[in-house]
Enzyme design. Sequence first.
Site, short mmCIF file in Angstrom:
data_model
loop_
_atom_site.label_atom_id
_atom_site.label_comp_id
_atom_site.label_asym_id
_atom_site.label_seq_id
_atom_site.Cartn_x
_atom_site.Cartn_y
_atom_site.Cartn_z
N GLU A 248 8.89 -7.12 -10.13
CA GLU A 248 7.78 -7.99 -9.73
C GLU A 248 7.59 -9.48 -9.97
OE1 GLU A 248 4.49 -5.62 -11.82
OE2 GLU A 248 4.46 -4.32 -10.13
N HIS B 287 8.71 -3.09 -7.00
CA HIS B 287 8.16 -3.07 -8.35
C HIS B 287 9.26 -2.17 -9.15
CE1 HIS B 287 4.04 -3.51 -6.42
NE2 HIS B 287 4.54 -2.86 -5.49
N SER C 264 5.75 -5.34 -1.15
CA SER C 264 5.77 -4.19 -1.57
C SER C 264 6.18 -3.16 -0.34
CB SER C 264 4.52 -3.70 -2.22
OG SER C 264 4.37 -2.53 -2.85
N ALA C 265 5.27 -2.41 0.13
CA ALA C 265 5.48 -1.52 1.32
C ALA C 265 6.00 -2.16 2.54
CB ALA C 265 4.32 -0.90 1.62
N GLY D 199 0.85 -1.14 -0.20
CA GLY D 199 0.00 0.10 0.04
C GLY D 199 0.92 1.18 0.01
#
Lengths: 234, 234
Positions: free
Chosen positions: A193, A158, A121-122, A89
């Site tokens: 990714e 990413h 991700s985050a 997020g």
Amino acid sequence: MNCIIASTSTVHGSSYLGYFHDALTELFTGVKEIIFIPYARPGGISHKEYTKKAQEGLKFLNIDVVGLHEKENPKQAIENAQAIFTGGGNTFLLVSQLYKNDLMNNLSDKIKAGCAYLGTSAGSNICGKTMHTTNDMPIVHPPLFDTLGLFPFNINPHYLDPDPNSTHKGETRETRIKEFQQQHKIPVVGLREGSWIRIKDQDLVLKGDLNARVFIPQKEAIEVKPNHSFKNLS
Amino acid sequence: MNCIIASTSTVHGSSYLGYFHDALTELFTGVKEIIFIPYARPGGISHKEYTKKAQEGLKFLNIDVVGLHEKENPKQAIENAQAIFTGGGNTFLLVSQLYKNDLMNNLSDKIKAGCAYLGTSAGSNICGKTMHTTNDMPIVHPPLFDTLGLFPFNINPHYLDPDPNSTHKGETRETRIKEFQQQHKIPVVGLREGSWIRIKDQDLVLKGDLNARVFIPQKEAIEVKPNHSFKNLS
């Protein structure tokens, strides 16, 4: 340590967490409950909605997934956790919330002590020394950019290669990372990714089918292949 | 006020500042010296190199361009300026440096009092209420995200439409801006490359050939055409 640090939760054409089920099964072997940290709120969804999404994505494991926001004492919940998953997020929101709840040090200590950890991700970005190499929009102002420091480099999740056909004048990812390294002498791993880093005990190994791009300050960036070890990267 | 707030310094196929010479000629009419603020350091270039680039790009005007870093007393230099240009680069670096030199309020007061101002990219981003809607990587940690507040909304420069063919899972620009508006009830103008806002006295008008995208909290985003006025956007 015992972690999976994934570039993304979802790759094109797969379901949420669908592309690395086998790796998740191995990571969470013997675990009865996973604490889910929903603070990054992708697309602004609520902690409750996000926890539901994580529960559905991890259903195949047959393990209870409990949102950290449901716990009366989040600090205690982290201390007692058997396994932890931090979803993606907005990294600024995630880091702000971790500091607000005074959890950054506890979470770091807990993972360093061997608690199974999944970041996407985050949730992967925060595993490095700082969040300076996030791609996210700074929608809130965290008191510090220091993060968990599980290893002596930073993650750029990413990771995107420059598009040779682009006519857009925004900076490429590589330019941004090099600007960062003019300010801080910290190596950066650009994780494409579908890639993740598997941390097991003292080793950190690139997994997935793709190469990663490694940026060492004042050097040319290099490509490393799956099964490359980041053990000596500092 | 008397400003040009441009999405970008350069569009595909043009030279640096080359695509809006006529607008710059009009903005700087009667000006003998422009103070250039080089703090955003695109690609990490030095203040000196960046000032040289600005001098070359503005050569067609036949006006002296002086780097703010050359001034012994930057605060005084801003106060005495006849015109100011803030170039693009990294917004975090720019804002940090403006706070470090205690220039944010002086610069805001000076522009509000009518000093001719050109901003491109990061130099436009700082004209809004906050820098929360920058696209840049947070390579340094500014003490605050509050910026010049020349108008009651924020700018998103280099605005990019979602690519329908993309398989990348990073957030679209629109998603990021909507995440921001869940945290702050501030409108955002997404300025596409080649667009600028011309501020003259009390009016703020979209210039260039392209539409802009306007995000009002809790509403659907709308497209506005060239010559649209943002006077009532708050």
